[in-house]
Design an enzyme around this catalytic site. Structure first.
Site, mmCIF file in Angstrom:
data_model
loop_
_atom_site.group_PDB
_atom_site.id
_atom_site.type_symbol
_atom_site.label_atom_id
_atom_site.label_comp_id
_atom_site.label_asym_id
_atom_site.label_seq_id
_atom_site.Cartn_x
_atom_site.Cartn_y
_atom_site.Cartn_z
ATOM 1 N N ASP A 1 -7.313 -5.843 3.122
ATOM 2 C CA ASP A 1 -7.082 -6.402 4.169
ATOM 3 C C ASP A 1 -8.078 -5.743 5.107
ATOM 4 O O ASP A 1 -8.306 -6.253 6.160
ATOM 5 C CB ASP A 1 -5.824 -6.266 4.933
ATOM 6 C CG ASP A 1 -5.207 -4.802 5.243
ATOM 7 O OD1 ASP A 1 -6.044 -4.006 5.296
ATOM 8 O OD2 ASP A 1 -4.166 -4.458 5.512
ATOM 9 N N HIS B 1 0.952 -1.235 0.043
ATOM 10 C CA HIS B 1 0.026 -0.164 -0.032
ATOM 11 C C HIS B 1 0.646 1.163 0.032
ATOM 12 O O HIS B 1 0.346 2.204 -0.271
ATOM 13 C CB HIS B 1 -1.080 -0.038 1.112
ATOM 14 C CG HIS B 1 -2.242 0.846 1.052
ATOM 15 N ND1 HIS B 1 -3.422 0.612 1.885
ATOM 16 C CD2 HIS B 1 -2.762 1.757 -0.039
ATOM 17 C CE1 HIS B 1 -4.386 1.397 1.409
ATOM 18 N NE2 HIS B 1 -4.061 2.083 0.296
ATOM 19 N N HIS C 1 4.345 0.864 4.142
ATOM 20 C CA HIS C 1 3.074 0.722 4.001
ATOM 21 C C HIS C 1 2.042 1.249 5.248
ATOM 22 O O HIS C 1 0.881 1.192 4.929
ATOM 23 C CB HIS C 1 2.701 -0.591 3.440
ATOM 24 C CG HIS C 1 2.878 -1.584 4.665
ATOM 25 N ND1 HIS C 1 3.208 -3.076 4.080
ATOM 26 C CD2 HIS C 1 2.554 -1.787 5.747
ATOM 27 C CE1 HIS C 1 3.429 -3.774 5.277
ATOM 28 N NE2 HIS C 1 2.915 -2.939 6.435
ATOM 29 N N ASP D 1 -2.579 3.619 8.630
ATOM 30 C CA ASP D 1 -1.581 4.133 7.607
ATOM 31 C C ASP D 1 -1.353 5.472 7.728
ATOM 32 O O ASP D 1 -0.969 6.318 6.959
ATOM 33 C CB ASP D 1 -2.103 3.711 6.154
ATOM 34 C CG ASP D 1 -2.144 2.298 5.874
ATOM 35 O OD1 ASP D 1 -1.775 1.537 6.727
ATOM 36 O OD2 ASP D 1 -2.681 2.097 4.645
ATOM 37 N N GLU E 1 -2.494 -4.605 -1.720
ATOM 38 C CA GLU E 1 -2.133 -5.578 -0.860
ATOM 39 C C GLU E 1 -2.581 -7.079 -1.087
ATOM 40 O O GLU E 1 -2.705 -7.635 -0.214
ATOM 41 C CB GLU E 1 -2.495 -5.268 0.624
ATOM 42 C CG GLU E 1 -2.174 -4.009 1.274
ATOM 43 C CD GLU E 1 -0.563 -4.196 1.704
ATOM 44 O OE1 GLU E 1 -0.224 -5.292 1.638
ATOM 45 O OE2 GLU E 1 0.312 -3.280 1.799
ATOM 46 N N ASP F 1 -9.705 0.342 4.445
ATOM 47 C CA ASP F 1 -8.531 -0.209 5.086
ATOM 48 C C ASP F 1 -8.696 -0.765 6.652
ATOM 49 O O ASP F 1 -9.420 -0.200 7.206
ATOM 50 C CB ASP F 1 -7.243 0.568 5.074
ATOM 51 C CG ASP F 1 -5.927 0.130 5.090
ATOM 52 O OD1 ASP F 1 -5.555 -1.126 6.018
ATOM 53 O OD2 ASP F 1 -4.922 0.669 4.524
ATOM 54 N N HIS G 1 -6.190 -0.713 8.585
ATOM 55 C CA HIS G 1 -5.203 0.090 9.316
ATOM 56 C C HIS G 1 -5.429 1.504 8.947
ATOM 57 O O HIS G 1 -5.928 1.839 7.746
ATOM 58 C CB HIS G 1 -3.635 -0.414 8.759
ATOM 59 C CG HIS G 1 -3.628 -2.010 9.193
ATOM 60 N ND1 HIS G 1 -3.972 -2.965 8.171
ATOM 61 C CD2 HIS G 1 -3.178 -2.498 10.172
ATOM 62 C CE1 HIS G 1 -3.772 -4.206 8.545
ATOM 63 N NE2 HIS G 1 -3.145 -3.763 10.028
ATOM 64 N N ASP H 1 -7.559 -1.222 0.302
ATOM 65 C CA ASP H 1 -6.783 -2.170 0.682
ATOM 66 C C ASP H 1 -7.584 -3.326 1.063
ATOM 67 O O ASP H 1 -8.448 -3.446 1.959
ATOM 68 C CB ASP H 1 -5.918 -1.700 2.183
ATOM 69 C CG ASP H 1 -4.974 -2.641 2.568
ATOM 70 O OD1 ASP H 1 -5.084 -3.745 2.289
ATOM 71 O OD2 ASP H 1 -3.987 -1.991 3.137
#
Length: 281
Positions: A210, A77, A121, A108, A253, A104, A106, A208
């Site tokens: 994830d 990412h 990332h 980030d 990702e 996402d 996360h 992303d």
């Protein structure tokens, strides 16, 4: 390998079947990790990531200037530092503003001084807001690429302490999985869309994989349990298409080494289809 996996899963054919004209502009050449030195452990592989991101920045800027829609396929990412900077550079030349939807697990929004891993990332949102190494914040020009009041994060369920502080300081809108559980993805997306379109001319969506639960998309680098389910992920993309505001998209990702029979890349293609107009009826 992420872009290759998505291509193998049939992204180009899927888009053509929806009536879109597709031009595959090829890959940006990136050296393998084993060829490189880590460098600063607080910003691992920064030199190569910054170099590749600068190329991505210029390529996306050029695509936007031609009036085309950039669809960016990625593994790590960290590429978003380059893609969003390219869109922001184009927008700045034309006196326009951009909004950013970040889907996402996360935030980030780490910088080298807050990141527990040094993995870049986990830093692109911070760099786009003007925080972090000059090699990233300076991509496309030395200016903040997006106003925090036009940024919305959706699907968040894993934040470092430094990220929590920065999110509060900047005022970036955050929708956690708890928010989605309580209010539903439709209401969350309504708030997010309002945020990213408030006074903006372009909207970039960075997805992303994830963000999705590992039971649906196992082939990601940093899986976190309790993510978006199959229908929630699709509804995000369907709502984006219906809103008509999305002007660029990246799907990142995808890690085929960790995948099961390329299932995650195939799901990524399904999500792209929904974003570009595929409907049940």
């Amino acid at each position: 390998m992420g872009p290759s996996a998505i291509r193998i899963a049939g992204v180009e054919t899927a888009l053509r079947e929806l009536g879109h004209t597709v031009v595959d502009d090829g890959d940006i050449a990136i050296k393998n990790m084993e060829e490189l030195k880590v460098g600063d452990v607080h910003a691992r592989y920064l030199g190569e990531i910054a170099r590749a991101s600068a190329l991505a920045c210029k390529k996306v800027d050029r695509i936007m200037s031609r009036g085309h829609f950039p669809l960016i396929l990625g593994g790590d990412h960290s590429i978003a530092a380059g893609t969003v900077s390219g869109i922001a550079a184009f927008a700045r030349r034309t006196g326009k503003r951009i909004g950013l939807l970040w889907v996402d697990a996360h935030g980030d929004i780490n910088t080298p001084d807050t990141s527990p891993t040094g993995n870049i990332h986990g830093m692109p949102v911070a760099s786009l807001l003007g925080y972090g190494p000059d090699q990233l914040t300076g991509l496309g020009g030395r200016f903040p690429k997006v106003d925090p009041k036009n940024v919305a994060l959706v699907g968040i369920r894993s934040l470092d302490e430094g990220e929590k502080r920065r999110l509060k300081e900047t005022g970036v809108q955050v929708h956690t999985m708890s928010d989605i559980d309580r209010h539903g993805i439709h209401r969350v997306m309504k708030k997010a869309l309002s945020r990213i379109t408030d006074g903006t001319d372009y909207v970039h969506v960075s997805f992303d994989l994830d963000a999705v639960d590992p039971t649906v998309a196992p082939g990601v680098g940093t899986p976190v349990k309790g993510g978006l389910d199959y229908r929630e992920a699709h509804l995000i993309m369907e709502l984006l298409h219906d809103s008509g505001v999305m002007t660029s998209l990246e799907m990142v990702e995808v890690n085929p080494i960790l995948d099961q029979g390329n299932a995650s890349a195939a799901f990524a293609v399904e999500l792209v289809q929904s974003a570009f107009g595929k409907k049940i009826l």
